[in-house]
Design a protein around this motif. Structure first.
Motif, PDB file in Angstrom:
ATOM      1  N   ARG A   1     -33.315  10.199 -36.070  1.00 23.59           N
ATOM      2  CA  ARG A   1     -34.403  11.170 -36.213  1.00 23.59           C
ATOM      3  C   ARG A   1     -34.585  11.572 -37.671  1.00 23.59           C
ATOM      4  O   ARG A   1     -33.664  11.481 -38.481  1.00 23.59           O
ATOM      5  N   GLY A   2     -35.801  11.988 -37.983  1.00 24.41           N
ATOM      6  CA  GLY A   2     -36.099  12.419 -39.340  1.00 24.41           C
ATOM      7  C   GLY A   2     -36.373  11.282 -40.297  1.00 24.41           C
ATOM      8  O   GLY A   2     -36.475  11.515 -41.512  1.00 24.41           O
ATOM      9  N   ARG A   3     -36.529  10.079 -39.804  1.00 25.42           N
ATOM     10  CA  ARG A   3     -36.756   8.919 -40.665  1.00 25.42           C
ATOM     11  C   ARG A   3     -38.186   8.376 -40.544  1.00 25.42           C
ATOM     12  O   ARG A   3     -38.488   7.314 -41.082  1.00 25.42           O
ATOM     13  N   GLY A   4     -39.042   9.100 -39.839  1.00 18.57           N
ATOM     14  CA  GLY A   4     -40.432   8.684 -39.723  1.00 18.57           C
ATOM     15  C   GLY A   4     -40.641   7.463 -38.857  1.00 18.57           C
ATOM     16  O   GLY A   4     -41.604   6.712 -39.068  1.00 18.57           O
ATOM     17  N   LEU A   5     -39.781   7.270 -37.846  1.00 19.99           N
ATOM     18  CA  LEU A   5     -39.861   6.057 -37.038  1.00 19.99           C
ATOM     19  C   LEU A   5     -40.624   6.232 -35.729  1.00 19.99           C
ATOM     20  O   LEU A   5     -41.046   5.253 -35.123  1.00 19.99           O
ATOM     21  N   ALA A   6     -40.788   7.476 -35.265  1.00 16.62           N
ATOM     22  CA  ALA A   6     -41.427   7.672 -33.965  1.00 16.62           C
ATOM     23  C   ALA A   6     -42.873   7.189 -33.967  1.00 16.62           C
ATOM     24  O   ALA A   6     -43.332   6.572 -32.986  1.00 16.62           O
ATOM     25  N   LEU A   7     -43.615   7.467 -35.021  1.00 15.56           N
ATOM     26  CA  LEU A   7     -45.018   7.056 -35.056  1.00 15.56           C
ATOM     27  C   LEU A   7     -45.167   5.528 -35.071  1.00 15.56           C
ATOM     28  O   LEU A   7     -45.900   4.978 -34.245  1.00 15.56           O
ATOM     29  N   PRO A   8     -44.511   4.796 -35.978  1.00 14.05           N
ATOM     30  CA  PRO A   8     -44.651   3.340 -35.922  1.00 14.05           C
ATOM     31  C   PRO A   8     -44.115   2.739 -34.633  1.00 14.05           C
ATOM     32  O   PRO A   8     -44.614   1.705 -34.176  1.00 14.05           O
ATOM     33  N   LEU A   9     -43.123   3.389 -34.018  1.00 15.21           N
ATOM     34  CA  LEU A   9     -42.634   2.908 -32.729  1.00 15.21           C
ATOM     35  C   LEU A   9     -43.713   3.063 -31.667  1.00 15.21           C
ATOM     36  O   LEU A   9     -43.993   2.136 -30.901  1.00 15.21           O
ATOM     37  N   LYS A  10     -44.351   4.228 -31.618  1.00 13.20           N
ATOM     38  CA  LYS A  10     -45.387   4.462 -30.618  1.00 13.20           C
ATOM     39  C   LYS A  10     -46.595   3.557 -30.843  1.00 13.20           C
ATOM     40  O   LYS A  10     -47.307   3.204 -29.891  1.00 13.20           O
ATOM     41  N   LEU A  11     -46.825   3.176 -32.073  1.00 16.37           N
ATOM     42  CA  LEU A  11     -47.920   2.244 -32.355  1.00 16.37           C
ATOM     43  C   LEU A  11     -47.737   0.905 -31.637  1.00 16.37           C
ATOM     44  O   LEU A  11     -48.719   0.196 -31.389  1.00 16.37           O
ATOM     45  N   GLN A  12     -46.493   0.571 -31.304  1.00 20.93           N
ATOM     46  CA  GLN A  12     -46.251  -0.707 -30.628  1.00 20.93           C
ATOM     47  C   GLN A  12     -46.881  -0.730 -29.235  1.00 20.93           C
ATOM     48  O   GLN A  12     -47.432  -1.746 -28.822  1.00 20.93           O
ATOM     49  N   VAL A  13     -46.811   0.399 -28.495  1.00 24.47           N
ATOM     50  CA  VAL A  13     -47.471   0.408 -27.185  1.00 24.47           C
ATOM     51  C   VAL A  13     -48.984   0.522 -27.340  1.00 24.47           C
ATOM     52  O   VAL A  13     -49.739  -0.014 -26.532  1.00 24.47           O
TER      53      VAL A  13
END
Length: 316
Positions: free
Chosen positions: A258-270
């Motif tokens: 967490r805190g590494r800015g990964l949630a948004l690019p991860l969600k972009l995959q779906v």
């Protein structure tokens, strides 16, 4: 409980599915007799809802339902008290409420939970008069997939890749990896505001939520992995066959990521996979206290839809 002459409180039977589906739809969640029967069939014999109908001279005035839920305390039951508009103001709701309370006590419940539409103040006032207290607020969010350009988020994708993060799905993976994934999802669920402090989901419950045994889509189960192959987070998408949108079931990061800015690019995959599949709309559900994910959703363009208050009533 005394009933007026001609009134009868009787158990629900499968042949009542159409009228009970109409009652459930009064609460803002449209359903059909077929959907109701299919949902009951999926639950199995051990977790069927308890339902009763109140009739007058054979005409159904209303009904109540009690059922367990993974999103409320394990010693609570979710209650719905439903009255057709033409029968309101005649004591129908009060008698249904009394019957539901007594049945819940007989079943050993410590409390009741009710979902109240946030746009229906009269419904909330009815619940508060009966001792329900606000627990939390949830709402759905909807994304117009035709308005999302992945190019607009290239900096976020590049930043993830600069950390050595790759995104992959579960296509071609064997049973061992799938079992590990189910376990990974169960761990992440316990860290969400919805389920913190509640029992960890069983593998069967996770598999059911992800439709792994009914409509498996391993290409919609996506992992963010680190440079050493460690699993950093996941996002999962499912589809309800009778609804015209895809549903983002979960997007969650391991605490260490967490805190590494990964949630948004991860969600972009779906988002990308949904667009490639020709879908135009995506939905997800939100807990009002999940500020990090709400921020991601706003950045992607999700708009908030009407929601529901979760209200609790202790049984004494």
């Amino acid at each position: 409980m005394t009933l007026p002459d001609g009134w009868t409180l009787r158990p629900y039977a499968p042949e009542d599915a159409q009228v009970f589906a109409a009652l459930l739809s009064l609460g803002g969640r449209s359903t059909s007799a077929d959907d109701l029967l299919a949902a009951d069939a999926r639950r199995g014999s051990g977790s069927q809802p308890t339902r009763e109908l109140l009739t007058r001279s054979g005409e159904v005035l209303g009904g109540w339902q009690l059922q367990p839920s993974l999103f409320i305390p394990p010693d609570f039951l979710q209650v719905s008290v439903l009255v057709f508009p033409a029968a309101r103001g005649q004591g129908v709701g009060q008698r249904l409420w009394q019957a539901a309370q007594q049945t819940a006590r007989n079943l050993g419940a410590r409390g009741l939970s009710s979902d109240v539409p946030d746009a229906d103040p009269a419904h909330r006032a009815w619940a508060e008069r009966r001792g329900f207290m606000l627990r939390t607020h949830r709402y759905a969010s909807e994304l117009d997939l035709t308005g999302v350009s992945l190019a607009d988020f290239q900096p976020q994708l590049d930043a993830a890749r600069a950390q050595g993060v790759t995104f992959t799905d579960l296509r071609g993976e064997g049973d061992a990896t799938l079992e590990r994934y189910v376990d990974f999802v169960a761990d992440r669920l316990t860290e969400t505001p919805d389920l913190a402090g509640y029992p960890r989901w069983t593998p069967t419950q996770v598999r059911d939520a992800l439709r792994l045994d009914t409509d498996p889509r391993p290409d919609w189960l996506i992992l963010a992995t680190g440079p050493d192959g460690e699993w950093l987070g996941t996002t999962a998408m499912i589809r309800f066959q009778h609804l015209p949108f895809v549903y983002n079931e979960l997007t969650a990061m391991h605490p260490s990521a967490r805190g590494r800015g990964l949630a948004l690019p991860l969600k972009l995959q779906v988002v990308q996979r949904a667009q490639a599949g020709g879908f135009t709309t995506m939905r997800t559900n939100n807990h009002s206290l999940n500020a990090p994910m709400l921020a991601v959703n706003r950045r992607l363009g999700f708009r908030q839809l009407a929601g529901r208050y979760e209200m609790h009533h202790p049984l004494r």
